[in-house]
Scaffold this active site. Sequence first.
Site, short mmCIF file in Angstrom:
data_model
loop_
_atom_site.label_atom_id
_atom_site.label_comp_id
_atom_site.label_asym_id
_atom_site.label_seq_id
_atom_site.Cartn_x
_atom_site.Cartn_y
_atom_site.Cartn_z
N ILE A 152 0.97 -1.14 0.05
CA ILE A 152 0.08 0.02 -0.16
C ILE A 152 0.97 1.22 -0.12
CG2 ILE A 152 -1.81 1.04 1.39
CD1 ILE A 152 -3.07 -1.23 0.06
N ASN A 203 -5.05 -4.81 8.04
CA ASN A 203 -5.04 -5.86 7.35
C ASN A 203 -5.20 -7.27 8.15
OD1 ASN A 203 -3.69 -7.52 4.92
ND2 ASN A 203 -1.97 -7.71 6.32
N HIS A 218 -3.43 -11.09 8.29
CA HIS A 218 -2.36 -11.78 8.01
C HIS A 218 -2.68 -13.24 8.56
CE1 HIS A 218 1.74 -12.70 6.76
NE2 HIS A 218 2.01 -13.25 7.95
#
Length: 186
Positions: A64, A78, A80
Amino acid sequence: MDSACLIMLSDCGGAEFARDKGIPVILFPRRKGAQEVFSAEDLVIALRSYRVDFILLAGYLKLIPVELIKAYRKAIVNIHPSLLPAFGGKGYYGMKVHKAVIASGARYSGPTIHYVDEEYDTGRILAQRVVPVLAKDTAEELAARVLDEEHKLYVAVCAALCEERISWREDGVPLIQSKQDPNDYR
Ligand SMILES: Nc1nc2c(c(=O)[nH]1)N[C@@H](CN(C=O)c1ccc(C(=O)N[C@@H](CCC(=O)O)C(=O)O)cc1)CN2
Ligand SMILES: NCC(=O)N[C@@H]1O[C@H](COP(=O)([O-])[O-])[C@@H](O)[C@H]1O
């Protein structure tokens, strides 16, 4: 949610699903040789025009850009598929993560939801869940076990974001206030 917009790397099933639901789709970054240039600044302008408040990454495989990070401070998260900081960073995505976990002999894994900063997977950790890694697990079996927890954890974190139940400890660690008990922070 007042408004939504989908940012995709490429036109895929998710983009088609979103369009069918009337959700705007932006392909970013544009493929090389694309007819029109669409910069990170253009992306910020587009997101502002759609009144986007939060950006939720899921399987987005590119870095990003800093322009977006600066425009959406503490508003990009995010998910993960490992217990960061373990098994994160450049090269760690999808099945590569689960294969590395199994090869390491780790006995536990699980999803991490973190704020996004300028580097891969180094942003402040917001939430994690733990699952066992079984002795005979294949990467696919572990991935499925982690994904099941991802789907539950992301819903809970999104609710906390939208209900403004995120606070920040003095040392910069983000905490989620329990919906059931306002005195309980995780
Ligand atoms: N500025 C940030 N951008 C992104 C982050 C982040 O934390 N900060 N998280 C990733 C998601 N991610 C792990 O959760 C991740 C995705 C992709 C990679 C990676 O190594 N990508 C390869 C390219 C893969 C491809 O194009 O097929 C690479 O950069 O060489 C690592 C981690 C989303 N963006
Ligand atoms: N490092 C980023 C990463 O590995 N993200 C992982 O990609 C999967 C979603 O992909 P999909 O929804 O496209 O199948 C999820 O398991 C997510 O944790």
